[in-house]
Design a protein around this motif. Structure first.
Motif, PDB file in Angstrom:
ATOM      1  N   LEU A   1      59.354 -21.185  72.201  1.00  0.00           N
ATOM      2  CA  LEU A   1      58.142 -21.172  73.015  1.00  0.00           C
ATOM      3  C   LEU A   1      56.861 -21.611  72.325  1.00  0.00           C
ATOM      4  O   LEU A   1      55.786 -21.228  72.716  1.00  0.00           O
ATOM      5  CB  LEU A   1      57.939 -19.782  73.627  1.00  0.00           C
ATOM      6  N   ARG A   2      56.976 -22.424  71.300  1.00  0.00           N
ATOM      7  CA  ARG A   2      55.731 -22.930  70.700  1.00  0.00           C
ATOM      8  C   ARG A   2      55.103 -23.972  71.611  1.00  0.00           C
ATOM      9  O   ARG A   2      55.823 -24.690  72.301  1.00  0.00           O
ATOM     10  CB  ARG A   2      56.031 -23.605  69.371  1.00  0.00           C
TER      11      ARG A   2
ATOM     12  N   GLU B   1      54.066 -21.212  83.115  1.00  0.00           N
ATOM     13  CA  GLU B   1      54.250 -20.509  81.850  1.00  0.00           C
ATOM     14  C   GLU B   1      54.796 -19.088  82.022  1.00  0.00           C
ATOM     15  O   GLU B   1      55.695 -18.668  81.285  1.00  0.00           O
ATOM     16  CB  GLU B   1      52.896 -20.474  81.142  1.00  0.00           C
TER      17      GLU B   1
ATOM     18  N   GLU C   1      58.285 -17.564  80.480  1.00  0.00           N
ATOM     19  CA  GLU C   1      58.309 -16.375  79.621  1.00  0.00           C
ATOM     20  C   GLU C   1      59.221 -15.281  80.161  1.00  0.00           C
ATOM     21  O   GLU C   1      59.892 -14.597  79.394  1.00  0.00           O
ATOM     22  CB  GLU C   1      56.891 -15.849  79.405  1.00  0.00           C
TER      23      GLU C   1
END
Ligand code: SF4
Lengths: 205, 407
Positions: free
Chosen positions: A15-16, A125, A129
């Motif tokens: 998740l960078r 996003e 997540e």
């Protein structure tokens, strides 16, 4: 992918944000004038402790079971920004990645994906997540299903829809060559070019 | 030939890039077979593609251009619609003369006011990305407009559009005006005679309608802008040369914070540290961003009569062989050499590392290039992006700093 464009697989979270194509495959790994043999160089700077000796870095997600068998990558925003190198896509494909789910993609990278049977799925996003969190808990139990035909992703009891152009969807589903598809309109192209040569004599040399 | 060639004086087909020679020979052979003109290693027109195509008049306002390199948007500085593509798309373009492109979002970025002396196009674009983020341009076609752009010479507009892709944009473009026309006039491939007359008429029409609608508009006041430098490993990690490394609390979200933390670690910097206190040990002037004649002139203006600080490896790599000859004709090579810079043949050189020549791990480079990603200029190398004048000033100072710090 089955003929109807559905597949299910392990999703690896990375998740960078702003993961650029130099990080996906460093230039020094693009050794030959060829599309194959690139999987070794995938994420080389992160995947190996010492890129020369290739000792795997145990902290890197794709070195950890069962993520070493992932076919889906969950990534941060602006994935694939930077250099236009198509090698980034070839390396991901060869390694076994078939879809990437991220909030946004570098625009050249996204086109390169579609031209090589790799599906870039744009998802907000928060949802990325949510998926990443459950995947971390139980990667094998919580697999992700991608359904290209209905442009949707299924995970646990949730469904998300994503956008993909009609042409791109058909290209992926039917494995069509983009050049052959365009040349079906060769007459229109010729007609345009003849007209353009008259309208803009300065543009043709 | 640009990415793959060596830039040492007396270079040949043998390059330090692994398998580079194989690549050069394959390119030469394929170009010949397809009847394509190749600006080969010893061709006087050789250079970095985005420098060569405008300077030869191959790229023109109003043309549509693609190239399998992400910095193709550079050419937008002339008022052409140009963007980078992958190799499969390049094959498609060659085979069909077309590409299918979805209409991008349209954004206008207006730079209002006039730039202060010593502040350049590079500072404008670094500041923009620093302020709005590395994906602030989100796949859009960006028109750069406003007073500061009208005052910017064409080479500065090329620098600006070169880095639109680092802003996440699909491309950047500047409406052509009289300076564009003067820039193109008389170049080797530029139209002549009646074709030229019809060209300038057509280019005169290439401007945005007053009533045009943009999906997003950004306005930046540039009068107070100071020279900018990157401190981290993303293009959004930008500060003024007299600024500090930001605190992690300034990050807008968790991801940005993590990225900042990693970047500070990689760069060996701590929050609050003054950038002016950061010593460098290498300086690089080159690349498709900032290695045109005007860039070299500006840097030479700073270097004249001065010396690079001891222990610093400094290089100047002209963007094309044409630029190199023109610079030599003005004696700029002597200024660079006398100051302690290496003077190279043209090519991409140390703008990027491909297993050939690179800086060393831990090297801290002040660089006029466009990417500060981890390992971009060599494994473990730390890159600070800045304008050519700031690179020249820092090389003399031995630490990050601007021209103003020299006095
Ligand atoms: S100079 Fe650098 S950024 Fe420009 S084309 Fe060459 S490698 Fe790419």
């Amino acid at each position: 992918m089955t003929n109807d464009g559905v597949f299910r697989g392990i999703a690896a979270p990375l998740l960078r944000i702003n993961i650029d194509t130099d990080a996906i495959i460093p230039s020094r790994e693009m050794k030959h004038v060829s599309k194959s043999g690139l999987a070794q160089g995938l994420f080389a700077n992160w995947r190996y402790l010492n890129p020369g000796a290739r000792d795997p870095n145990p902290d890197f997600v794709l070195n950890q079971a069962p993520f070493d068998r992932a076919s889906i990558l969950l990534a941060g925003a602006n994935f694939g920004c930077g250099s236009s190198r198509e090698h980034a896509v070839w390396a991901l494909r060869e390694w076994g990645i078939r879809a990437i789910i991220a909030p946004s993609f570098g625009s050249i990278f996204a086109s390169n994906c579609l031209n090589n049977g790799l599906l870039p799925v744009r998802l907000d996003e928060d949802s990325v997540e949510v998926i990443a969190a459950s995947v971390m808990e139980d990667p094998l139990g919580n697999q992700v299903t991608v359904d290209l035909g209905s442009r949707s992703i299924h995970f646990a009891d949730r469904t998300w829809y994503f956008e993909i152009g009609e042409r791109e969807q058909q290209m992926l589903l039917r494995g069509l060559s983009p050049i052959a598809l365009t040349l079906e309109s060769a007459d229109l192209i010729d007609e345009f070019e003849a007209g353009d040569a008259k309208r803009r004599p300065w543009a043709i040399r | 030939m640009d990415h793959i060639v060596d830039t040492m004086p007396g270079r040949t087909d043998q390059t330090r890039v692994p398998n580079g020679q194989e690549f050069i020979r394959a390119t030469r052979k394929s170009a010949r077979a397809a009847g394509i003109t190749l600006f080969d290693i010893n061709d006087p027109r050789q250079g970095i593609v985005h420098v060569v195509s405008p300077e030869l008049g191959i790229a023109l306002p109003g043309l549509t251009l693609v190239c399998p390199d992400s910095h193709t948007g550079t050419i937008g500085g002339l008022g052409a619609l140009a963007w980078g593509i992958g190799s499969t798309e390049a094959e498609h373009a060659l085979a069909t003369q077309t590409l299918i492109v979805r209409r991008p979002r349209q954004t206008r970025v207006r730079f209002d006011g006039s730039l202060r002396l010593g502040v350049t196009a590079k500072d404008l674009i670094l500041h923009l990305i620093g302020r709005y983020g590395a994906d602030g341009g989100a796949g859009s076609a960006i028109e750069f407009a406003g007073e500061a752009i009208r005052q910017l010479p064409v080479e500065g507009r090329l620098t600006l559009c070169n880095m639109a892709v680092e802003f996440g944009a699909w491309t950047g473009i500047v409406a052509p005006d009289d300076s564009t026309i003067e820039y193109v006039r008389g170049r080797p491939y530029a139209p002549e005679g009646t074709a030229w007359d019809s060209a300038i008429t057509a280019w005169g029409a290439l401007k945005t309608d007053e009533t045009a609608h943009f999906d997003a508009e950004i306005a930046v006041e540039v009068g107070g802008l100071a020279p900018q430098v990157s401190w981290g490993t993303s293009l959004q990690h930008i500060a003024a040369t007299d600024g500090v490394v930001p605190s992690l609390d300034e990050a807008e979200d968790r991801h940005a914070k993590e990225a900042m933390e990693r970047a500070q670690q990689y760069m060996g910097l701590t929050p609050g540290q003054r950038l002016r206190d950061v010593p460098i040990n290498a300086a690089f002037i080159g690349s498709c961003t900032n290695a045109r004649l005007s860039d070299l002139r500006e840097a030479a203006g700073v270097l004249k009569g001065r010396k690079v600080s001891s222990g610093i490896r400094a290089l100047c790599v002209p963007g094309s062989s044409t630029v190199k000859r023109a610079a030599e004709a003005e004696g700029l090579d002597t200024v660079f050499r006398d100051a302690g810079f290496e003077w190279r043949e043209s090519g991409c050189s140390l703008c990027f590392y491909a297993g050939g020549e690179g800086f060393k791990p831990g090297d801290r480079v002040i660089s006029s290039t466009n990417r500060n990603f981890e390992g971009r200029q060599g494994p473990g190398t730390r890159t600070h992006l800045a304008s050519p004048v700031t690179v020249a000033a820092s090389a003399i100072l031995g630490h990050i700093g601007s021209v103003a710090d020299l006095r």
